[in-house]
Design a protein around this motif. Structure first.
Motif, PDB file in Angstrom:
ATOM      1  N   ILE A  99     143.089  24.770  53.373  1.00 27.01           N
ATOM      2  CA  ILE A  99     142.987  26.169  52.958  1.00 27.01           C
ATOM      3  C   ILE A  99     142.163  26.224  51.679  1.00 27.01           C
ATOM      4  CG2 ILE A  99     144.250  28.213  52.160  1.00 27.01           C
ATOM      5  CD1 ILE A  99     146.672  27.153  53.744  1.00 27.01           C
ATOM      6  N   CYS A 100     141.127  27.048  51.674  1.00 26.37           N
ATOM      7  CA  CYS A 100     140.317  27.264  50.474  1.00 26.37           C
ATOM      8  C   CYS A 100     140.535  28.695  50.000  1.00 26.37           C
ATOM      9  CB  CYS A 100     138.836  27.038  50.762  1.00 26.37           C
ATOM     10  SG  CYS A 100     138.409  25.315  51.131  1.00 26.37           S
ATOM     11  N   ALA A 101     140.852  28.858  48.736  1.00 27.19           N
ATOM     12  CA  ALA A 101     141.105  30.184  48.171  1.00 27.19           C
ATOM     13  C   ALA A 101     140.250  30.384  46.934  1.00 27.19           C
ATOM     14  CB  ALA A 101     142.585  30.335  47.810  1.00 27.19           C
ATOM     15  N   THR A 102     139.715  31.583  46.787  1.00 28.35           N
ATOM     16  CA  THR A 102     138.955  31.901  45.582  1.00 28.35           C
ATOM     17  C   THR A 102     138.952  33.403  45.363  1.00 28.35           C
ATOM     18  OG1 THR A 102     136.816  31.748  44.457  1.00 28.35           O
ATOM     19  CG2 THR A 102     136.767  31.960  46.843  1.00 28.35           C
ATOM     20  N   GLY A 103     138.986  33.791  44.111  1.00 27.35           N
ATOM     21  CA  GLY A 103     138.864  35.204  43.764  1.00 27.35           C
ATOM     22  C   GLY A 103     137.476  35.528  43.235  1.00 27.35           C
ATOM     23  N   THR A 104     136.596  34.542  43.242  1.00 24.72           N
ATOM     24  CA  THR A 104     135.235  34.716  42.746  1.00 24.72           C
ATOM     25  C   THR A 104     134.305  34.999  43.915  1.00 24.72           C
ATOM     26  OG1 THR A 104     135.622  33.244  40.881  1.00 24.72           O
ATOM     27  CG2 THR A 104     133.332  33.612  41.525  1.00 24.72           C
ATOM     28  N   PRO A 105     133.603  36.116  43.924  1.00 25.53           N
ATOM     29  CA  PRO A 105     132.725  36.439  45.056  1.00 25.53           C
ATOM     30  C   PRO A 105     131.598  35.419  45.210  1.00 25.53           C
ATOM     31  CG  PRO A 105     133.117  38.369  43.677  1.00 25.53           C
ATOM     32  CD  PRO A 105     133.635  37.180  42.910  1.00 25.53           C
ATOM     33  N   ILE A 106     131.497  34.827  46.402  1.00 22.00           N
ATOM     34  CA  ILE A 106     130.359  33.954  46.698  1.00 22.00           C
ATOM     35  C   ILE A 106     129.674  34.447  47.966  1.00 22.00           C
ATOM     36  CG2 ILE A 106     131.208  31.871  45.555  1.00 22.00           C
ATOM     37  CD1 ILE A 106     132.387  30.922  48.140  1.00 22.00           C
ATOM     38  N   TRP A 107     130.028  35.660  48.382  1.00 23.10           N
ATOM     39  CA  TRP A 107     129.489  36.226  49.610  1.00 23.10           C
ATOM     40  C   TRP A 107     128.011  36.538  49.506  1.00 23.10           C
ATOM     41  CZ3 TRP A 107     129.967  37.173  54.604  1.00 23.10           C
ATOM     42  CH2 TRP A 107     129.212  38.212  55.173  1.00 23.10           C
ATOM     43  N   ASN A 108     127.549  36.982  48.333  1.00 24.57           N
ATOM     44  CA  ASN A 108     126.174  37.455  48.204  1.00 24.57           C
ATOM     45  C   ASN A 108     125.130  36.361  48.386  1.00 24.57           C
ATOM     46  OD1 ASN A 108     127.022  40.068  47.764  1.00 24.57           O
ATOM     47  ND2 ASN A 108     127.116  39.824  45.541  1.00 24.57           N
ATOM     48  N   MET A 109     125.529  35.112  48.256  1.00 29.40           N
ATOM     49  CA  MET A 109     124.599  34.001  48.458  1.00 29.40           C
ATOM     50  C   MET A 109     125.202  33.057  49.502  1.00 29.40           C
ATOM     51  SD  MET A 109     121.932  34.545  46.660  1.00 29.40           S
ATOM     52  CE  MET A 109     121.133  32.945  46.705  1.00 29.40           C
ATOM     53  N   PRO A 110     125.004  33.332  50.782  1.00 26.78           N
ATOM     54  CA  PRO A 110     125.612  32.538  51.844  1.00 26.78           C
ATOM     55  C   PRO A 110     125.448  31.030  51.726  1.00 26.78           C
ATOM     56  CG  PRO A 110     124.667  34.509  52.772  1.00 26.78           C
ATOM     57  CD  PRO A 110     124.252  34.485  51.327  1.00 26.78           C
ATOM     58  N   PRO A 111     124.284  30.497  51.255  1.00 29.55           N
ATOM     59  CA  PRO A 111     124.217  29.037  51.150  1.00 29.55           C
ATOM     60  C   PRO A 111     125.353  28.441  50.313  1.00 29.55           C
ATOM     61  CG  PRO A 111     122.021  29.955  50.988  1.00 29.55           C
ATOM     62  CD  PRO A 111     122.973  31.129  50.974  1.00 29.55           C
ATOM     63  N   ASP A 112     125.862  29.223  49.354  1.00 22.25           N
ATOM     64  CA  ASP A 112     126.975  28.728  48.548  1.00 22.25           C
ATOM     65  C   ASP A 112     128.273  28.627  49.346  1.00 22.25           C
ATOM     66  OD1 ASP A 112     125.350  28.522  46.357  1.00 22.25           O
ATOM     67  OD2 ASP A 112     125.990  30.403  45.440  1.00 22.25           O
ATOM     68  N   LEU A 113     128.328  29.298  50.490  1.00 20.74           N
ATOM     69  CA  LEU A 113     129.524  29.247  51.327  1.00 20.74           C
ATOM     70  C   LEU A 113     129.605  27.970  52.154  1.00 20.74           C
ATOM     71  CD1 LEU A 113     129.547  32.885  52.789  1.00 20.74           C
ATOM     72  CD2 LEU A 113     131.337  31.902  51.359  1.00 20.74           C
ATOM     73  N   TRP A 114     128.466  27.333  52.377  1.00 18.00           N
ATOM     74  CA  TRP A 114     128.403  26.281  53.396  1.00 18.00           C
ATOM     75  C   TRP A 114     129.375  25.141  53.132  1.00 18.00           C
ATOM     76  CZ3 TRP A 114     127.090  21.083  53.305  1.00 18.00           C
ATOM     77  CH2 TRP A 114     126.957  20.484  54.566  1.00 18.00           C
ATOM     78  N   ASN A 115     129.418  24.637  51.926  1.00 27.55           N
ATOM     79  CA  ASN A 115     130.279  23.486  51.654  1.00 27.55           C
ATOM     80  C   ASN A 115     131.750  23.852  51.803  1.00 27.55           C
ATOM     81  OD1 ASN A 115     130.145  20.612  50.794  1.00 27.55           O
ATOM     82  ND2 ASN A 115     131.501  21.353  49.174  1.00 27.55           N
ATOM     83  N   VAL A 116     132.108  25.055  51.376  1.00 27.62           N
ATOM     84  CA  VAL A 116     133.499  25.498  51.503  1.00 27.62           C
ATOM     85  C   VAL A 116     133.861  25.658  52.978  1.00 27.62           C
ATOM     86  CG1 VAL A 116     135.136  27.339  50.941  1.00 27.62           C
ATOM     87  CG2 VAL A 116     133.433  26.620  49.249  1.00 27.62           C
ATOM     88  N   LEU A 117     132.947  26.233  53.767  1.00 29.79           N
ATOM     89  CA  LEU A 117     133.197  26.388  55.197  1.00 29.79           C
ATOM     90  C   LEU A 117     133.332  25.027  55.876  1.00 29.79           C
ATOM     91  CD1 LEU A 117     130.688  29.270  55.997  1.00 29.79           C
ATOM     92  CD2 LEU A 117     133.184  29.430  55.919  1.00 29.79           C
ATOM     93  N   GLY A 118     132.572  24.054  55.393  1.00 26.73           N
ATOM     94  CA  GLY A 118     132.664  22.715  55.956  1.00 26.73           C
ATOM     95  C   GLY A 118     134.012  22.069  55.717  1.00 26.73           C
TER      96      GLY A 118
END
Length: 212
Positions: A99-118
């Motif tokens: 489970i990954c949780a964050t209150g910091t928006p990283i939606w606006n730059m999708p490449p930043d999501l990749w490692n968390v999604l992995g």
């Protein structure tokens, strides 16, 4: 449920007391192994609940299988090349659930999501460049591809809905505890007051410049 395998919480050291308080309320009487500093403590692994912090990850030396691992403030793992990110991937491979949780928006730059999604869905979103080229608004430049924002947004939202629960503050405000404030009066020396006055003036000037 720690009985199905160790429950591991990885979080910044500054929020560790919050997690410890919550875990003790939810699992009263259950011993908690706590990692501190950068020295890996094998004794902590003897507990069903383990709380660590991001600085310990590169030194986590154990192949013991885990039940659930929670990465709190997971935006700290967006840099896929950072040591802590690579260590987090290694640790997640040994867990039944991540489970990954964050209150910091990283939606606006999708490449930043990749490692968390992995971490939560290994391999489901392809390689970094496959993901970034499709969803990161790529633009060729003389120094390689730059990612400027979001592309194929509706498709990305649909895919993320399979692995992500997103809540805004207004969605959960009624469930949050009331805000309490305390006022503490502190005696200051004349030297400390002058330093604070200078600092306050610098902050006001920076805020004014940003607004202007």
């Amino acid at each position: 449920d720690p009985s199905s395998g160790p429950l591991v919480v990885i979080c910044p050291a500054m929020v560790r007391p919050v997690w410890l308080g919550w875990l003790r309320r939810v699992f009263p009487g259950e011993p908690i192994g706590i990692m501190t500093g950068r020295k890996f403590d094998h004794k902590a692994l003897q507990n069903k609940i383990i709380v660590g912090h991001y600085d310990i990850l590169p030194w986590w030396q154990s192949a013991m299988p885990l039940g659930t691992i929670v990465f709190d403030e997971a935006h700290m793992l967006t840099n896929r090349n950072a040591r802590r990110s690579k260590a987090a991937v290694f640790l997640a491979m040994k867990a039944q659930r991540v489970i990954c949780a964050t209150g910091t928006p990283i939606w606006n730059m999708p490449p930043d999501l990749w490692n968390v999604l992995g971490l939560v869905a290994p391999g489901a979103f392809g390689s970094f460049y496959q993901f970034a080229d499709r969803y990161g608004a790529p633009e060729p430049s003389a120094h390689g591809t730059k990612y400027l924002g979001i592309s194929n947004e509706l498709e990305l939202r649909a895919r993320l809905s399979e692995v992500m629960i997103r809540r805004r503050w207004v969605d959960v405000a009624k469930d949050l505890p009331a805000i309490s404030r305390s006022v503490v009066l502190v005696e200051l020396t004349e030297t400390a007051r002058r330093k604070l006055d200078i600092l306050a003036a610098e902050i006001a000037a920076n805020v004014g410049a940003a607004i202007g």
